[in-house]
Design a protein around this motif. Structure first.
Motif: not given
Length: 291
Positions: A72-96
């Protein structure tokens, strides 16, 4: 100068990682405690208990993540937009506040974090661990499946009735009901073996990963199908014994196997057969590779 700039960046990354860990603990520790309390004390809905394999599955997923930490450490850091989308959905699910959505927010949040920080490569690396988390996440899928288990319930009742008649017992079968010496035993939906089947397939997947046989598609399919058949046969035997105990007035044995630790012991023995089977497949592959 470059060295001086790299040190603060490393410190910032280190602090960010710990902040994320702290937030995950604050958000999901109460949820995980709730899951484990339900699994251990069986003080929660039947549908929740279908996922009790999470008792060993979630620590196993954590172990996989730990073993892959260097990759995991050896993988390059990469801010993929899909990740942010899933984080938003997960947050909505959590606070529902809705049970299933709150539960599902946990694997969704973990998936979002993997993709957000390491992209698709991070998802591929941690994919198997995320699958184990997802398959151990309680939801109402078993409740939706139960209506389709009626043919299996009837089959179990018919086979159990046939076996018991071989012991000269007064047995009759009507749909999912067994009448043994005028004592009625119902093969209810949650007695159809779905929980045991889910557990068998989950533990089977764990064993395939642990032994490295998961990479062999044909052996994996054979093993999982065999695990399902073992589960079904074991459940038929268990229901036959329950009908026998209830019909002959052995209420102590009935309670022991149905609700007591006898049922857990029976399930453990069945899972032990999977270990024997996987060892046999390992021996087979070893001989096949030598020839």
């Amino acid at each position: 100068m470059q060295l001086n700039r790299k040190i603060p960046i490393a410190i910032e990354q280190y602090l960010l990682n710990w902040i994320i860990v702290l937030l995950m603990v604050l958000l999901y520790a109460p949820l995980l405690i709730h899951w484990y309390d339900g699994w251990l004390n069986k003080n929660i809905g039947i549908e929740h208990e279908y996922f009790s394999h999470g008792l060993i599955g979630l620590p196993f997923a954590a172990y996989i993540v730990w073993t892959k930490r260097q990759q995991w450490k050896e993988l390059p850091n990469m801010n993929h937009p899909l990740g942010l989308v899933l984080l938003v959905i997960a947050s909505i699910f959590y606070w529902s506040g809705l049970g299933d959505l709150v539960n599902l927010s946990f694997p969704l949040m973990l998936t979002g974090l993997c993709i957000h920080f390491k992209g698709i490569s991070g998802l591929k690396l941690m994919g198997i661990a995320l699958i184990f988390v997802l398959l151990a996440t309680p939801n109402h899928l078993p409740y939706l499946i139960e209506p389709f288990a009626l043919p299996l319930q009837k089959f179990i009742a018919q086979v159990a009735g046939f076996v018991l008649t071989q012991f000269n017992l007064d047995v009759s079968v009507e749909q999912i009901y067994l009448f043994v010496n005028d004592q009625i035993v119902e093969v209810a939906p949650h007695c159809a073996g779905l929980k045991m089947l889910f557990t068998s397939l989950y533990v089977g997947l764990m064993l395939l990963y642990w032994t490295g046989l998961l990479a062999n598609r044909n052996l994996s399919i054979f093993f999982l199908v065999s695990a399902a058949l073992i589960s079904i046969v074991a459940n038929i035997i268990r229901n036959t014994l329950l009908a026998l105990f209830h019909g002959t007035g052995q209420n102590g044995l009935f309670s022991w196997l149905h609700e007591g630790w006898g049922g857990d012991l029976y399930s453990a023995c069945m899972l032990g057969l999977l270990v024997v089977l996987i060892n046999g497949l390992q021996h087979y592959t070893a001989i096949d590779s030598e020839s």
